[in-house]
Design a protein around this motif. Structure first.
Motif, PDB file in Angstrom:
ATOM      1  N   TYR A 254       0.814  -1.242  -0.045  1.00 42.05           N
ATOM      2  CA  TYR A 254      -0.012  -0.061  -0.006  1.00 42.05           C
ATOM      3  C   TYR A 254       0.915   1.131   0.125  1.00 42.05           C
ATOM      4  CZ  TYR A 254      -3.275   3.419   1.685  1.00 42.05           C
ATOM      5  OH  TYR A 254      -4.072   4.601   1.624  1.00 42.05           O
ATOM      6  N   VAL A 255       0.973   2.067  -1.040  1.00 41.92           N
ATOM      7  CA  VAL A 255       1.715   3.000  -1.275  1.00 41.92           C
ATOM      8  C   VAL A 255       1.380   4.221  -0.047  1.00 41.92           C
ATOM      9  CG1 VAL A 255       0.068   4.369  -2.817  1.00 41.92           C
ATOM     10  CG2 VAL A 255       2.626   4.784  -3.026  1.00 41.92           C
ATOM     11  N   GLY A 256       0.478   4.323   0.522  1.00 36.72           N
ATOM     12  CA  GLY A 256       0.211   4.952   1.613  1.00 36.72           C
ATOM     13  C   GLY A 256       1.046   4.720   2.851  1.00 36.72           C
ATOM     14  N   ASP A 257       1.180   3.601   2.913  1.00 38.42           N
ATOM     15  CA  ASP A 257       2.302   3.312   4.335  1.00 38.42           C
ATOM     16  C   ASP A 257       3.648   3.811   4.313  1.00 38.42           C
ATOM     17  OD1 ASP A 257       0.078   2.114   5.754  1.00 38.42           O
ATOM     18  OD2 ASP A 257       0.437   0.069   4.819  1.00 38.42           O
ATOM     19  N   LEU A 258       4.475   3.655   5.560  1.00 36.70           N
ATOM     20  CA  LEU A 258       5.726   4.287   5.458  1.00 36.70           C
ATOM     21  C   LEU A 258       6.787   3.806   4.136  1.00 36.70           C
ATOM     22  CD1 LEU A 258       7.926   5.936   6.802  1.00 36.70           C
ATOM     23  CD2 LEU A 258       8.265   3.819   8.132  1.00 36.70           C
ATOM     24  N   ARG A 259       7.055   4.808   3.438  1.00 43.17           N
ATOM     25  CA  ARG A 259       7.845   4.563   2.447  1.00 43.17           C
ATOM     26  C   ARG A 259       9.353   4.501   2.859  1.00 43.17           C
ATOM     27  NH1 ARG A 259       5.685   6.365  -2.305  1.00 43.17           N
ATOM     28  NH2 ARG A 259       7.320   5.300  -3.192  1.00 43.17           N
ATOM     29  N   ALA A 260      10.011   3.853   1.872  1.00 47.66           N
ATOM     30  CA  ALA A 260      11.339   3.660   2.295  1.00 47.66           C
ATOM     31  C   ALA A 260      12.461   5.018   2.208  1.00 47.66           C
ATOM     32  CB  ALA A 260      12.141   2.716   1.477  1.00 47.66           C
ATOM     33  N   VAL A 261      11.884   5.793   1.484  1.00 45.92           N
ATOM     34  CA  VAL A 261      12.466   7.029   1.389  1.00 45.92           C
ATOM     35  C   VAL A 261      12.420   8.009   2.750  1.00 45.92           C
ATOM     36  CG1 VAL A 261      10.691   8.720   0.257  1.00 45.92           C
ATOM     37  CG2 VAL A 261      13.080   8.902  -0.300  1.00 45.92           C
ATOM     38  N   ASN A 262      11.674   7.700   3.523  1.00 46.89           N
ATOM     39  CA  ASN A 262      11.436   8.325   4.922  1.00 46.89           C
ATOM     40  C   ASN A 262      11.650   7.494   5.919  1.00 46.89           C
ATOM     41  OD1 ASN A 262      10.513  10.679   3.787  1.00 46.89           O
ATOM     42  ND2 ASN A 262       8.213   9.942   3.817  1.00 46.89           N
ATOM     43  N   ASN A 263      12.436   6.306   6.005  1.00 44.27           N
ATOM     44  CA  ASN A 263      12.394   5.566   7.248  1.00 44.27           C
ATOM     45  C   ASN A 263      13.663   5.320   7.778  1.00 44.27           C
ATOM     46  OD1 ASN A 263      13.721   3.746   5.571  1.00 44.27           O
ATOM     47  ND2 ASN A 263      12.100   2.093   5.390  1.00 44.27           N
ATOM     48  N   GLU A 264      14.715   6.172   7.826  1.00 44.34           N
ATOM     49  CA  GLU A 264      15.920   6.143   8.382  1.00 44.34           C
ATOM     50  C   GLU A 264      15.863   6.035   9.885  1.00 44.34           C
ATOM     51  OE1 GLU A 264      18.389   9.388   7.109  1.00 44.34           O
ATOM     52  OE2 GLU A 264      18.426   8.963   4.737  1.00 44.34           O
ATOM     53  N   LEU A 265      14.802   6.585  10.442  1.00 49.59           N
ATOM     54  CA  LEU A 265      14.630   6.313  12.016  1.00 49.59           C
ATOM     55  C   LEU A 265      14.886   5.079  12.292  1.00 49.59           C
ATOM     56  CD1 LEU A 265      13.114   8.800  14.192  1.00 49.59           C
ATOM     57  CD2 LEU A 265      12.250   6.428  14.404  1.00 49.59           C
ATOM     58  N   LEU A 266      14.090   4.125  11.368  1.00 51.68           N
ATOM     59  CA  LEU A 266      14.001   2.633  11.848  1.00 51.68           C
ATOM     60  C   LEU A 266      15.464   1.929  12.132  1.00 51.68           C
ATOM     61  CD1 LEU A 266      11.198   1.412   9.200  1.00 51.68           C
ATOM     62  CD2 LEU A 266      10.972   2.290  11.566  1.00 51.68           C
ATOM     63  N   ASP A 267      16.509   2.622  11.491  1.00 51.25           N
ATOM     64  CA  ASP A 267      17.709   2.197  11.706  1.00 51.25           C
ATOM     65  C   ASP A 267      18.137   2.587  13.104  1.00 51.25           C
ATOM     66  OD1 ASP A 267      18.298   0.887   9.380  1.00 51.25           O
ATOM     67  OD2 ASP A 267      19.789   1.994   8.739  1.00 51.25           O
ATOM     68  N   THR A 268      17.896   3.844  13.348  1.00 50.73           N
ATOM     69  CA  THR A 268      18.449   4.522  14.660  1.00 50.73           C
ATOM     70  C   THR A 268      17.557   3.793  15.807  1.00 50.73           C
ATOM     71  OG1 THR A 268      17.150   6.365  14.461  1.00 50.73           O
ATOM     72  CG2 THR A 268      19.257   6.612  13.596  1.00 50.73           C
ATOM     73  N   TYR A 269      16.408   3.296  15.640  1.00 51.12           N
ATOM     74  CA  TYR A 269      15.609   2.632  16.428  1.00 51.12           C
ATOM     75  C   TYR A 269      15.905   1.313  16.927  1.00 51.12           C
ATOM     76  CZ  TYR A 269      11.516   0.215  18.429  1.00 51.12           C
ATOM     77  OH  TYR A 269      10.890  -0.698  19.241  1.00 51.12           O
ATOM     78  N   GLN A 270      16.112   0.532  15.727  1.00 49.06           N
ATOM     79  CA  GLN A 270      16.534  -0.745  15.892  1.00 49.06           C
ATOM     80  C   GLN A 270      18.118  -0.882  16.453  1.00 49.06           C
ATOM     81  OE1 GLN A 270      14.914  -3.641  15.769  1.00 49.06           O
ATOM     82  NE2 GLN A 270      12.770  -2.412  15.269  1.00 49.06           N
TER      83      GLN A 270
END
Length: 690
Positions: A254-270
């Protein structure tokens, strides 16, 4: 008395004439049009193009000074997440639209978004520029600086029309209202201390203003992650809080869910670098401010001053812990009012320097009065208006919703809330308008049944509409025996109303529906076994692939309501999945073409194989009813004559016995000249003079 009655009848007649759409007489404060399009965003201009091409009486009303005003402000950090893939290795313009998510549809092959940007993720400022170019070069009728603040309905003899009033008191009366205002009202949740929260629509976009600050963001959509990503290198810690866990577009499709171009915070979280995601409800929380203890930490020790030092900080707590306190009166807040006092491992126990709301947008319902009032949808927390399967407002006849606001029909399942999806649903609505108000049936291509296989293969390999609006728009094939009618991109959820919406009838032979859809088997989208390559197990396909449904009769509303969960259509009499393909090229003879042909033969009860002229001749002599290909081609003088090149190719490919090569007709000779050499002594009424 009779004179008075006659005078009243005359006045009624004049009033009726003045109310007829398309008549532009009357006082200067009222303008009459057949169609009013509200909003000059991409959906409004797209509909304007189709109305203009059909030479309809329309006007587009826009409150701002130019088109696409939403993109002049949003996204706040100025990078679009709509793909602008220019280089596909193909010259096919229809295929290329599958990977161009920004262009609008027109008969101008050069009027594409790539004229203003060649970036894969373009800058937001380029989109109003593109829309201005689209509007001016097509000569669309747009009236800017017209802020419609009220819409009411006029119901005359059960036929609704609409009156729009702008900021100057000018009325626009229209037979059909097409609302394409999008979603622009910031979504808010009312909780204690919500007035202390900054909104996405107004928060600073300068990363330096967040230097060494702790930031709490309410929301986990693209706007929340876009905001977090912009300050990732400046803020001391960033926490995202919302009821739902983050949903990744590459997992949900679903294109409205989180796109990879915006998800750098997932790295700093994990990777445990001070940022994080937390789930929790919004209605029961409270944001309270508490004066910072001057120079002291909780332990009473002196702590070093930082650039983030503020006199006040914000805490997230629960409203039930406040004991009637107003969260704005931070001086009254004690440790007992904070969750960390009761649970010393509470995730969000530390204070924040600022709290930002990033909860998306909602439709503006406030301008609709009385009979024009639109109901709220049951999905998306009621942020969208409820519409029918053909995008007409529920209970508001002659009022259609276009663009992002019509996303309730495919919320979280397809691309109808985005430009690369709703450009096709707008086109479908226009076809509905043409049938309903102008008696122009849905366009259809007449095909001989022997051509059906190749036409379906062409569509599934090229068509962009069903590819983008998967599970929502599908091709309808009306079977008529020896021929069929092929209708493109019909809203499949509206199938029970097919005849009324399209102006076409279903015969006793039934119909086929061709849609694109993802599989229902939720697997690890990056793990082993994520894709199916064996055509015999095509029904297990996970990625986007063509599916063909066969119905002997039209599905009913009850059938549609009772369809299996996740299915775009009710259970058919027969269904065929074309196996997913890594290249999205469904053109291989064994894996794609042959299984599809056999399915069509089962549904049509006829042989769809293609034959050489000689085979057709032999079958015509030995069968009471030769194959359809021969009847529609060879016997109707539409076949082709074998020549030396074709025969030589057929022998080398093993398609003909080698001994047949001893007799080869001349390159331009007649097939009938070959008969004596073949030992054929027949009397036939077949004309062989091909």
């Amino acid at each position: 008395m009779e004179l008075v009655l006659a005078f009243l009848c005359l006045l009624s007649f004049i009033s009726l004439v003045l109310s007829v759409p398309g008549h532009h007489h009357g006082d200067n404060s009222t303008h009459h049009h057949d169609y009013c399009v509200l909003g000059a965003g991409p959906a409004g201009l797209q509909m304007g193009y189709f109305l203009s091409r059909s030479q309809r009486d329309y006007i587009i009303l826009e409150r701002n000074a130019g088109p696409g005003s939403f993109f002049q402000k949003y996204p706040r950090h100025r990078k679009l997440i709509s793909i602008n893939k220019i280089y596909t290795g193909r010259q096919n313009k229809e295929f290329n639209l599958r990977h161009d998510w920004n262009s609008l549809l027109s008969d101008r092959p050069d009027l594409l978004f790539q004229r203003v940007s060649r970036d894969l993720y373009p800058e937001a400022d380029t989109y109003p520029l593109y829309l201005s170019m689209f509007e001016s070069e097509l000569g669309l009728k747009v009236k800017y600086r017209t802020d419609v603040g009220r819409i009411r309905a006029s119901d005359l003899a059960g036929n609704k029309s609409y009156i729009l009033t702008d900021q100057h008191g000018t009325d626009y009366k229209c037979r059909v209202l097409l609302v394409s205002t999008g979603l622009w009202v910031p979504e808010q949740v009312d909780f204690v201390g919500s007035d202390l929260v900054e909104g996405y629509e107004s928060v600073s976009t300068d990363p330096e203003e967040y230097k060494d600050q702790a930031v709490l963001i309410l929301g986990k959509g693209n706007s929340a992650f876009e905001t977090a990503q912009s300050i990732l290198g400046r803020a001391s810690r960033i926490h995202l809080y919302s009821p739902s866990p983050v949903r990744l577009a590459w997992q949900t499709h679903y294109v409205g869910d989180l796109r990879a171009v915006n998800n750098e915070l997932l790295d700093t979280y994990q990777l445990k670098s001070l940022d994080g995601l937390v789930e929790g409800g919004l209605e029961d929380i409270a944001i309270v401010r508490r004066r910072r203890e001057e120079g002291k930490m909780r332990t009473g020790k002196k702590r070093p001053a930082t650039s983030s030092d503020r006199k006040e900080q914000f805490y997230l707590t629960l409203s039930e812990l406040l004991d009637g306190h107003d969260g704005n009166k931070g001086a009254n807040i004690t440790a007992e009012n904070l969750p960390g006092y009761h649970d010393d491992n509470f995730s969000l126990r530390q204070p924040y320097d600022r709290v930002i709301r990033c909860l998306g947008f909602r439709f503006n319902f406030t301008i609709f009065d009385g009979l024009a009032r639109l109901p709220h949808s049951t999905c998306a927390r009621g942020r969208l208006p409820a519409v029918t399967a053909w995008y007409e407002g529920r209970g508001t006849s002659n009022l259609f919703i276009l663009g992002t606001a019509a996303h309730s029909r495919d919320y979280r399942t397809s691309a109808g809330g985005f430009i690369h999806g709703f450009r096709y649903t707008v086109r479908a609505v226009h076809k509905v308008l043409e049938q309903r108000y102008h008696n122009n049936a849905w366009p259809a291509t007449r095909l001989s049944t022997s051509q059906l296989l190749s036409w379906i293969l062409k569509r599934v390999n090229e068509a962009s509409g069903p590819y983008q609006m998967f599970g929502v728009l599908g091709d309808i094939i009306l079977l008529q025996g020896a021929h069929c009618e092929y209708l493109e991109e019909f809203p499949v959820q509206a199938l029970p109303h097919f005849s009324a919406l399209s102006g076409r009838r279903i015969s006793e032979h039934g119909l086929l529906v061709v849609v694109m859809q993802y599989g229902l088997n939720h697997t690890n989208t990056l793990g082993p076994g994520r894709a199916e390559s064996e055509w015999t197990k095509a029904w297990k396909s996970n990625f986007l692939h063509p599916v063909i449904y066969y119905y002997p009769t039209l599905p009913t509303e009850k059938d549609m309501r009772q369809r299996p969960v996740g299915w775009p259509l009710p259970r058919p009499n027969a269904v065929h999945h074309m196996v997913e393909d890594f290249l999205t090229e469904w053109d291989q003879p064994i894996s794609h073409s042959q299984p599809l042909r056999r399915f069509l033969e089962y549904c049509l009860k006829t042989d769809l194989r293609a034959f050489y002229a000689e085979s057709c001749f032999r079958l015509s002599l030995t069968n009471h009813k030769p194959p359809l290909f021969c009847r529609q081609g060879y016997l109707n003088k539409e076949g082709f004559v074998g020549n030396s090149h074709l025969w030589q190719h057929a022998r080398e490919a093993g398609l003909m016995p080698a001994h047949q090569g001893s007799v080869i007709p001349a390159d331009d000779g007649l097939f009938s000249e070959y008969l004596p050499h073949a030992g054929a002594a027949v009397t036939s009424t077949i004309d062989f003079d091909l």
